[in-house]
Write a protein that holds these residues in place. Structure first.
Motif, PDB file in Angstrom:
ATOM      1  N   PHE A 191       0.828  -1.213   0.000  1.00 18.65           N
ATOM      2  CA  PHE A 191       0.000   0.000   0.000  1.00 18.65           C
ATOM      3  C   PHE A 191       0.859   1.259   0.000  1.00 18.65           C
ATOM      4  CE2 PHE A 191      -3.755  -2.470   1.583  1.00 18.65           C
ATOM      5  CZ  PHE A 191      -4.594  -2.121   0.524  1.00 18.65           C
ATOM      6  N   ALA A 192       1.958   1.236   0.751  1.00 18.23           N
ATOM      7  CA  ALA A 192       2.833   2.402   0.794  1.00 18.23           C
ATOM      8  C   ALA A 192       3.432   2.685  -0.587  1.00 18.23           C
ATOM      9  CB  ALA A 192       3.931   2.189   1.833  1.00 18.23           C
ATOM     10  N   VAL A 193       3.866   1.603  -1.278  1.00 13.27           N
ATOM     11  CA  VAL A 193       4.429   1.780  -2.629  1.00 13.27           C
ATOM     12  C   VAL A 193       3.378   2.330  -3.579  1.00 13.27           C
ATOM     13  CG1 VAL A 193       5.419   0.552  -4.592  1.00 13.27           C
ATOM     14  CG2 VAL A 193       6.179  -0.007  -2.274  1.00 13.27           C
ATOM     15  N   LEU A 194       2.169   1.754  -3.512  1.00  9.56           N
ATOM     16  CA  LEU A 194       1.097   2.243  -4.375  1.00  9.56           C
ATOM     17  C   LEU A 194       0.755   3.698  -4.079  1.00  9.56           C
ATOM     18  CD1 LEU A 194      -1.328  -0.833  -4.429  1.00  9.56           C
ATOM     19  CD2 LEU A 194       0.106   0.007  -6.292  1.00  9.56           C
ATOM     20  N   ALA A 195       0.752   4.062  -2.773  1.00 11.54           N
ATOM     21  CA  ALA A 195       0.446   5.442  -2.418  1.00 11.54           C
ATOM     22  C   ALA A 195       1.491   6.407  -2.971  1.00 11.54           C
ATOM     23  CB  ALA A 195       0.354   5.577  -0.900  1.00 11.54           C
ATOM     24  N   TRP A 196       2.755   6.002  -2.920  1.00  9.91           N
ATOM     25  CA  TRP A 196       3.825   6.852  -3.458  1.00  9.91           C
ATOM     26  C   TRP A 196       3.692   6.996  -4.972  1.00  9.91           C
ATOM     27  CZ3 TRP A 196       7.156  10.448  -2.560  1.00  9.91           C
ATOM     28  CH2 TRP A 196       8.218  10.670  -3.448  1.00  9.91           C
ATOM     29  N   GLN A 197       3.394   5.890  -5.651  1.00 17.34           N
ATOM     30  CA  GLN A 197       3.204   5.958  -7.097  1.00 17.34           C
ATOM     31  C   GLN A 197       2.009   6.840  -7.451  1.00 17.34           C
ATOM     32  OE1 GLN A 197       2.878   1.869  -8.330  1.00 17.34           O
ATOM     33  NE2 GLN A 197       5.108   1.540  -8.382  1.00 17.34           N
ATOM     34  N   GLN A 198       0.920   6.711  -6.670  1.00  8.79           N
ATOM     35  CA  GLN A 198      -0.253   7.544  -6.936  1.00  8.79           C
ATOM     36  C   GLN A 198       0.060   9.018  -6.718  1.00  8.79           C
ATOM     37  OE1 GLN A 198      -3.223   6.362  -8.090  1.00  8.79           O
ATOM     38  NE2 GLN A 198      -3.765   8.512  -8.360  1.00  8.79           N
ATOM     39  N   TYR A 199       0.876   9.304  -5.722  1.00 11.09           N
ATOM     40  CA  TYR A 199       1.269  10.688  -5.463  1.00 11.09           C
ATOM     41  C   TYR A 199       2.063  11.261  -6.634  1.00 11.09           C
ATOM     42  CZ  TYR A 199       3.877  14.564  -3.400  1.00 11.09           C
ATOM     43  OH  TYR A 199       4.445  15.794  -3.159  1.00 11.09           O
ATOM     44  N   ARG A 200       2.998  10.460  -7.158  1.00 14.45           N
ATOM     45  CA  ARG A 200       3.786  10.919  -8.292  1.00 14.45           C
ATOM     46  C   ARG A 200       2.922  11.098  -9.532  1.00 14.45           C
ATOM     47  NH1 ARG A 200       7.774  13.606  -7.827  1.00 14.45           N
ATOM     48  NH2 ARG A 200       8.530  12.918  -9.868  1.00 14.45           N
ATOM     49  N   LEU A 201       1.978  10.176  -9.752  1.00 10.70           N
ATOM     50  CA  LEU A 201       1.071  10.302 -10.892  1.00 10.70           C
ATOM     51  C   LEU A 201       0.204  11.549 -10.763  1.00 10.70           C
ATOM     52  CD1 LEU A 201      -0.077   6.597 -11.410  1.00 10.70           C
ATOM     53  CD2 LEU A 201       1.370   7.955 -12.934  1.00 10.70           C
ATOM     54  N   ASN A 202      -0.270  11.847  -9.535  1.00 15.61           N
ATOM     55  CA  ASN A 202      -1.076  13.047  -9.332  1.00 15.61           C
ATOM     56  C   ASN A 202      -0.282  14.307  -9.638  1.00 15.61           C
ATOM     57  OD1 ASN A 202      -3.310  11.567  -8.565  1.00 15.61           O
ATOM     58  ND2 ASN A 202      -2.891  11.731  -6.360  1.00 15.61           N
TER      59      ASN A 202
END
Length: 515
Positions: free
Chosen positions: A170-181
């Protein structure tokens, strides 16, 4: 010794979910067991004995693949929130021993594996969130702490590793989502700048592709969006200010009650007095209590009291507790009723915005509930009365309690140092004079507190709003300002258990009184 009639592969335990022994387990291994309530409100389970023992609240009997619980005439026993006399328990059933006893859950383990599953742990936390009488924030924090501790302590190593891997994922996905945003935001900014440039070009070229009908449609769309936004803001504002509005609307209809009563000889009509010596010195008993008599010239026994009332029903009608309207029922139980009768010497109410007290009289008192109806002698300009709720509140709902807890002391504490100094200088500290001075200064105002409903029955509503003596008779409101109960009593030794009389009992008294 284990009962040979039960399945040898089954094990039974009673897990403490609340109280001083929260988190501990009592294993059930005999055919018949006694459940005893200790003085610290914890329970102790032991092998049953033929004679009745002190503190016995329930008895457990082995019944096939489970146990049957039998209430033994002490505090009420609830199973899954329902009062019972006898009932066979199933795995996961919750048992509550009395109003102040702990909440427990029956566990049935198959085979030798006695570890709680994740489903069991989550069920325990959900049950605690539902039945706990703690404030919502404290309840949530305790539930989160218990969930974390039990998941880390009672689950398998494989489960803990799996949870850790999921959290990392979840932490990795959250970081990727932050970068995509961030990337998307940058692209939107660039696109917006390009659109602005195109718009300017279109305006300068004065192209006729944009028709009046398009402008009307755009205007209607914008107006619709604006209206929807305003509606959402109104809803948010209503939620955030619901409590303030309910209190502001109800405060003027809550009155401060002040009274004094004595006792009169039924046959001769003489008032009960304090015995004094010929020089006027009060006489005391060997235990340090004043001696009372119907003879002599000593001061008349005058007992003072305060309480809370509120307008409800027809104009000029007040609701309060029976023990406020007839305080001698609790205070003078030791005086022989066949020779002495109580006499209300003075009973007044202070209304919002009025400096002078108004006399009140008793219209009716309930025989089955702690309720009474009063009438003010000059009803002109009286408040229209608070609205009575149609349904009782549900457990977990928020309520507002308004009243005058601790009577004059609370109002003096809020009056400010200047008023207190003025009062001290004048020497006017008489029970009646202080109230008159507070009223003249506009300082008689009720206090309000919020709480959560913990239990609802046909005869009582339990909530954890802060209150104390003097607040008796005040309204208990929902967030819409409707009366759901009348504040009646507190249990100071048990946190979060203030008692109110349900509004349905109010309606019964109103009908009986012809109101």
């Amino acid at each position: 010794m284990m009962d040979i009639s039960a399945e040898p592969s089954s094990a039974f335990a009673l897990e403490h979910m609340t109280g001083l022994r929260r988190g501990t387990v009592a294993w059930l291994e005999s055919a018949t067991l006694d459940v005893l309530m200790e003085t610290d409100r914890t329970i102790r389970i032991s092998v049953a004995e033929p004679e009745q023992r002190a503190g016995l609240v329930a008895r457990l009997h082995r019944s096939g693949d489970s146990y049957e619980i039998e209430a033994k005439g002490g505090p009420t026993v609830w199973v899954n929130g329902t009062a019972i006399t006898a009932q066979k328990l199933r795995h996961g059933d919750t048992v509550e021993f009395g109003e102040t006893g702990p909440l427990c859950r029956l566990r049935v383990y198959k085979g030798d594996f006695r570890r709680n599953t994740v489903v069991d742990i989550l069920s325990d936390v959900a049950t605690y969130m539902r039945v706990s009488r703690q404030r919502p924030l404290r309840r949530a924090l305790r539930a989160a702490g218990a969930l974390t501790a039990r998941l880390s302590r009672e689950t398998s190593v494989l489960f803990r590793v799996s949870v850790l891997l999921v959290l990392v994922g979840f932490a990795v996905l959250a970081w990727q989502q932050y970068r995509l945003n961030q990337l998307l935001q940058q692209q939107l900014s660039e696109a917006s700048a390009q659109l602005d440039a195109v718009g300017r070009s279109l305006a300068e070229a004065q192209q006729e592709a944009l028709r009046p009908g398009d402008l009307d449609a755009l205007r209607e769309s914008l107006e619709s969006q604006l209206s929807a936004n305003i509606t959402r803001l109104d809803v948010l504002e209503q939620r955030s200010t619901a409590t303030a509005r309910a209190i502001a609307a109800a405060e003027p209809q809550v009155v401060f009650l002040q009274g004094m009563y004595g006792f009169r000889e039924r046959d001769g009509g003489r008032m009960l007095r304090q015995a004094v010596t010929p020089s006027g010195v009060p006489l005391m008993s060997g235990r340090g209590r004043p001696l009372l008599t119907f003879d002599g010239e000593g001061p008349v026994v005058e007992l003072q009291f305060t309480g809370t009332g509120f307008f409800a029903g027809p104009p000029g009608v007040l609701l309060t507790n029976r023990h406020v309207a007839q305080p001698w029922e609790n205070e003078a139980a030791g005086i022989a009723a066949e020779t002495v009768e109580p006499v209300m010497l003075r009973f007044v109410a202070y209304l919002a915005g009025r400096a002078e007290p108004i006399p009140v009289t008793l219209l009716a008192a309930s025989e089955s509930a702690d309720l009474a109806v009063l009438a003010i002698e000059r009803p002109g300009g009286a408040m229209p009365g608070l609205m009575l709720a149609e349904q009782p509140p549900a457990s977990g709902e928020e309520v507002i309690v308004i009243g005058f807890p601790t009577g004059l002391r609370a109002m003096l504490a809020q009056s400010g140092t200047a008023f207190l100094e003025e009062l001290r200088s004048s020497g006017e500290i008489d029970f009646w004079e202080v109230a008159e001075r507070l009223a003249a200064a506009g300082l008689i105002r009720p206090l309000a507190s919020r709480g959560i409903v913990g239990r609802v029955t046909s005869s009582v509503i339990v909530y954890d709003a802060d209150t104390t003596h003097g607040g008796s008779g005040g309204p208990v409101l929902d967030l819409r300002g409707r009366v759901v109960a009348v504040n009646s009593a507190i249990l100071p030794d048990y946190s979060g258990s203030n008692l109110g009389v349900p509004v349905e009992e109010v309606r019964k008294l109103m009908v009986a009184a012809g109101l």
